[in-house]
Design a protein around this motif. Structure first.
Motif, PDB file in Angstrom:
ATOM      1  N   LEU A  87     -16.159   8.143   9.145  1.00 37.42           N
ATOM      2  CA  LEU A  87     -14.979   7.706   8.399  1.00 37.42           C
ATOM      3  C   LEU A  87     -14.600   8.690   7.295  1.00 37.42           C
ATOM      4  CD1 LEU A  87     -15.564   3.848   7.923  1.00 37.42           C
ATOM      5  CD2 LEU A  87     -14.254   5.021   9.704  1.00 37.42           C
ATOM      6  N   GLY A  88     -15.434   9.700   7.070  1.00 42.71           N
ATOM      7  CA  GLY A  88     -15.166  10.654   5.994  1.00 42.71           C
ATOM      8  C   GLY A  88     -15.452  10.085   4.626  1.00 42.71           C
ATOM      9  N   GLU A  89     -16.394   9.128   4.558  1.00 41.60           N
ATOM     10  CA  GLU A  89     -16.684   8.436   3.307  1.00 41.60           C
ATOM     11  C   GLU A  89     -18.107   8.690   2.816  1.00 41.60           C
ATOM     12  OE1 GLU A  89     -15.881   4.324   4.035  1.00 41.60           O
ATOM     13  OE2 GLU A  89     -13.721   4.628   4.333  1.00 41.60           O
ATOM     14  N   ALA A  90     -18.680   9.833   3.188  1.00 43.46           N
ATOM     15  CA  ALA A  90     -20.065  10.116   2.833  1.00 43.46           C
ATOM     16  C   ALA A  90     -20.211  10.900   1.531  1.00 43.46           C
ATOM     17  CB  ALA A  90     -20.760  10.863   3.971  1.00 43.46           C
ATOM     18  N   GLY A  91     -19.117  11.106   0.821  1.00 46.28           N
ATOM     19  CA  GLY A  91     -19.190  11.754  -0.482  1.00 46.28           C
ATOM     20  C   GLY A  91     -19.700  13.177  -0.429  1.00 46.28           C
ATOM     21  N   ASP A  92     -20.626  13.515  -1.326  1.00 45.04           N
ATOM     22  CA  ASP A  92     -21.100  14.893  -1.440  1.00 45.04           C
ATOM     23  C   ASP A  92     -21.910  15.348  -0.230  1.00 45.04           C
ATOM     24  OD1 ASP A  92     -19.920  15.133  -3.915  1.00 45.04           O
ATOM     25  OD2 ASP A  92     -21.729  14.597  -5.031  1.00 45.04           O
ATOM     26  N   ARG A  93     -22.333  14.416   0.602  1.00 45.91           N
ATOM     27  CA  ARG A  93     -23.118  14.805   1.782  1.00 45.91           C
ATOM     28  C   ARG A  93     -22.260  14.829   3.053  1.00 45.91           C
ATOM     29  NH1 ARG A  93     -23.973   9.591   0.502  1.00 45.91           N
ATOM     30  NH2 ARG A  93     -24.066   8.056   2.206  1.00 45.91           N
ATOM     31  N   GLN A  94     -20.942  14.772   2.910  1.00 47.88           N
ATOM     32  CA  GLN A  94     -20.024  14.704   4.049  1.00 47.88           C
ATOM     33  C   GLN A  94     -20.081  15.969   4.903  1.00 47.88           C
ATOM     34  OE1 GLN A  94     -17.793  11.986   4.827  1.00 47.88           O
ATOM     35  NE2 GLN A  94     -17.799  13.156   6.725  1.00 47.88           N
ATOM     36  N   VAL A  95     -20.087  15.766   6.233  1.00 46.10           N
ATOM     37  CA  VAL A  95     -19.980  16.861   7.192  1.00 46.10           C
ATOM     38  C   VAL A  95     -18.807  16.560   8.120  1.00 46.10           C
ATOM     39  CG1 VAL A  95     -22.460  17.323   7.092  1.00 46.10           C
ATOM     40  CG2 VAL A  95     -21.569  15.788   8.863  1.00 46.10           C
ATOM     41  N   GLU A  96     -18.405  17.530   8.919  1.00 49.84           N
ATOM     42  CA  GLU A  96     -17.343  17.303   9.902  1.00 49.84           C
ATOM     43  C   GLU A  96     -17.947  16.657  11.144  1.00 49.84           C
ATOM     44  OE1 GLU A  96     -14.892  20.597  10.827  1.00 49.84           O
ATOM     45  OE2 GLU A  96     -14.615  21.217   8.731  1.00 49.84           O
ATOM     46  N   ALA A  97     -17.480  15.468  11.473  1.00 54.66           N
ATOM     47  CA  ALA A  97     -18.093  14.755  12.590  1.00 54.66           C
ATOM     48  C   ALA A  97     -17.127  13.770  13.225  1.00 54.66           C
ATOM     49  CB  ALA A  97     -19.346  14.010  12.116  1.00 54.66           C
ATOM     50  N   GLU A  98     -17.145  13.749  14.557  1.00 55.07           N
ATOM     51  CA  GLU A  98     -16.400  12.760  15.330  1.00 55.07           C
ATOM     52  C   GLU A  98     -17.322  11.885  16.176  1.00 55.07           C
ATOM     53  OE1 GLU A  98     -13.551  14.833  17.677  1.00 55.07           O
ATOM     54  OE2 GLU A  98     -12.406  15.569  15.951  1.00 55.07           O
ATOM     55  N   VAL A  99     -18.535  12.394  16.430  1.00 51.38           N
ATOM     56  CA  VAL A  99     -19.533  11.661  17.212  1.00 51.38           C
ATOM     57  C   VAL A  99     -20.869  11.745  16.479  1.00 51.38           C
ATOM     58  CG1 VAL A  99     -20.789  11.510  19.403  1.00 51.38           C
ATOM     59  CG2 VAL A  99     -18.383  12.210  19.390  1.00 51.38           C
ATOM     60  N   GLY A 100     -21.541  10.607  16.352  1.00 53.60           N
ATOM     61  CA  GLY A 100     -22.839  10.590  15.689  1.00 53.60           C
ATOM     62  C   GLY A 100     -23.856   9.785  16.474  1.00 53.60           C
ATOM     63  N   LEU A 101     -25.128  10.128  16.283  1.00 51.99           N
ATOM     64  CA  LEU A 101     -26.221   9.460  16.998  1.00 51.99           C
ATOM     65  C   LEU A 101     -27.270   8.998  16.005  1.00 51.99           C
ATOM     66  CD1 LEU A 101     -28.023  10.535  20.234  1.00 51.99           C
ATOM     67  CD2 LEU A 101     -29.379  10.288  18.142  1.00 51.99           C
ATOM     68  N   ALA A 102     -27.795   7.781  16.226  1.00 45.39           N
ATOM     69  CA  ALA A 102     -28.895   7.252  15.430  1.00 45.39           C
ATOM     70  C   ALA A 102     -30.021   6.854  16.363  1.00 45.39           C
ATOM     71  CB  ALA A 102     -28.435   6.051  14.613  1.00 45.39           C
ATOM     72  N   CYS A 103     -31.239   7.294  16.045  1.00 50.95           N
ATOM     73  CA  CYS A 103     -32.415   6.981  16.865  1.00 50.95           C
ATOM     74  C   CYS A 103     -33.448   6.291  15.978  1.00 50.95           C
ATOM     75  CB  CYS A 103     -32.997   8.254  17.471  1.00 50.95           C
ATOM     76  SG  CYS A 103     -34.376   7.970  18.603  1.00 50.95           S
ATOM     77  N   ASN A 104     -33.743   5.024  16.299  1.00 53.15           N
ATOM     78  CA  ASN A 104     -34.664   4.202  15.498  1.00 53.15           C
ATOM     79  C   ASN A 104     -35.913   3.910  16.317  1.00 53.15           C
ATOM     80  OD1 ASN A 104     -34.508   0.854  14.066  1.00 53.15           O
ATOM     81  ND2 ASN A 104     -35.542   2.652  13.292  1.00 53.15           N
TER      82      ASN A 104
END
Length: 385
Positions: free
Chosen positions: A352-369
């Motif tokens: 969403l572009g709401e990560a503040g100072d840690r923002q990167v350019e991204a359209e696809v993300g993955l989470a592995c738990n």
């Protein structure tokens, strides 16, 4: 089948908290609903990801209590426990509830209260997820991590410093996360000279014991814009879960996380994507060695090559594939039931572009738990609409 959207997300501050689990869950639940502008009594399903509220607090019935505290009656409630992968399993359950058509609005809140216990007591609770024979002989997850790290370093000729650089990177990322438990940088020397815990792993190779909670609100993509604008939600385009052997030494190769391989393949197939399409990832770095193993298992790098990516800066926040922009479990903290939910929270905010100072350019993300030492794994892929 309609795709499932995430229209609200929240995360409390992780760390040592005076609040108990019930309070932490309620805080994340209220903030998540407020993020989407949804009333609690509009919920159809309410899930709580939690590993061990009974063992840590002597308190059970967390979902019922949360429904009461939020005013979410008469929503169906359920607790989801899959050890340290409870958060990811909760995402899977919440996704299923919406994708199946059983629910139009499902709230997931993950949380754990741990810091009131000593390190020995908390370690013992977590070690209870091991096979009874392993547990009887005093086997803990840190010991598995140490043995596997030694094998990995030897087999792939990786320098010990490469593991330390995971800790340095993730602490640097956590510095810019207002919710992280540890918001301080560490240098290579500090990590390398910290006390040995499970040789070759040292204190800074391990995540901390943590209190905290996080929330996600799910609905069908077809109605998401009835709640929030298109640029304020993300879509679960792929999700997969898998189980590996309960006894770690029964695996052909403990440096291969079979559950992560299988779950990510399922998620990629559902999403119609591949590892090369992922722009940002959150991996379960309970120990630094796990970032290597998971980055290889989900297909980002060839087996035995994950350490080189860290050495070359590929996984840095300004690298080709940023990993653990949140600080990871290493810096952000690891409240067992909340960690998987918080991983998806970070990916959601990045997209969403709401990560503040840690923002990167991204359209696809993955989470592995990951649960245990790869005993069970859930992999989730999020995309922009």
């Amino acid at each position: 089948m309609d795709r499932v959207a995430i229209i609200g997300a929240s995360m409390t501050r992780f760390g040592e908290r005076d609040a108990w689990l019930r309070d932490l869950l309620a805080q994340a639940g209220r903030e998540c609903l407020a993020d989407a502008g949804v009333a609690p009594d509009d919920l159809d399903h309410l899930y709580v990801s939690n590993m061990a509220s009974g063992e840590f607090e002597g308190q059970t019935g967390a979902p019922n209590a949360l429904a009461h505290d939020l005013g979410a009656m008469p929503a169906y409630t359920q607790r989801v426990d899959q050890t340290s992968a409870s958060g990811g399993a909760g995402i899977y359950a919440a996704w299923q509830s919406v994708a199946s058509g059983a629910s139009e609005l499902t709230l997931l809140v993950g949380g754990e209260k741990m810091t009131h216990k000593t390190t020995a007591e908390a370690t013992d609770v977590i070690a209870s997820l091991t096979h009874p024979v392993e547990y009887k002989h005093g086997v803990t997850l840190p010991s598995f991590a140490g043995l596997t790290a030694r094998k990995y370093l030897h087999e792939y000729d990786a320098p010990r410093e490469s593991l330390a650089k995971v800790a340095v990177k993730n602490h640097r990322n956590g510095l810019d996360n207002p919710h992280a438990q540890f918001r301080k940088e560490v240098d290579l020397e500090t990590v390398m000279e910290s006390p040995i815990v499970a040789d070759p792993l040292r204190l800074y190779d391990f995540c901390p014991i943590t209190d905290g909670s996080a929330g996600l609100l799910f609905c069908p993509e077809s109605v998401a814009e009835e709640y929030v604008p298109e640029d304020e939600y993300t879509v679960v385009s792929g999700i997969g879960g898998a189980t590996d052997t309960h006894v770690v030494h029964e695996r052909d190769d403990p440096t291969v996380m079979g559950g992560a391989v299988e779950s990510s393949e399922t998620a990629y197939e559902m999403a119609g994507l591949g590892p090369e399409d992922v722009d940002v990832a959150e991996l379960h770095d309970m120990f630094t060695i796990l970032e290597f193993l998971q980055s290889e298992a989900v297909g980002f790098f060839e087996q035995g090559e994950g350490w080189k990516a860290v050495e070359e800066g590929v996984t840095d926040r300004d690298g080709e594939l940023p990993i653990n922009t949140s600080g990871g479990l290493k810096s952000k903290g690891h409240p067992l039931g909340a960690s998987g939910v918080a991983q998806a929270y970070e990916i959601h905010k990045q997209l969403l572009g709401e990560a503040g100072d840690r923002q990167v350019e991204a359209e696809v993300g993955l989470a592995c738990n990951v649960g245990g030492f790869g005993n069970c794994v859930t992999t989730t892929i999020l995309e922009e609409p």
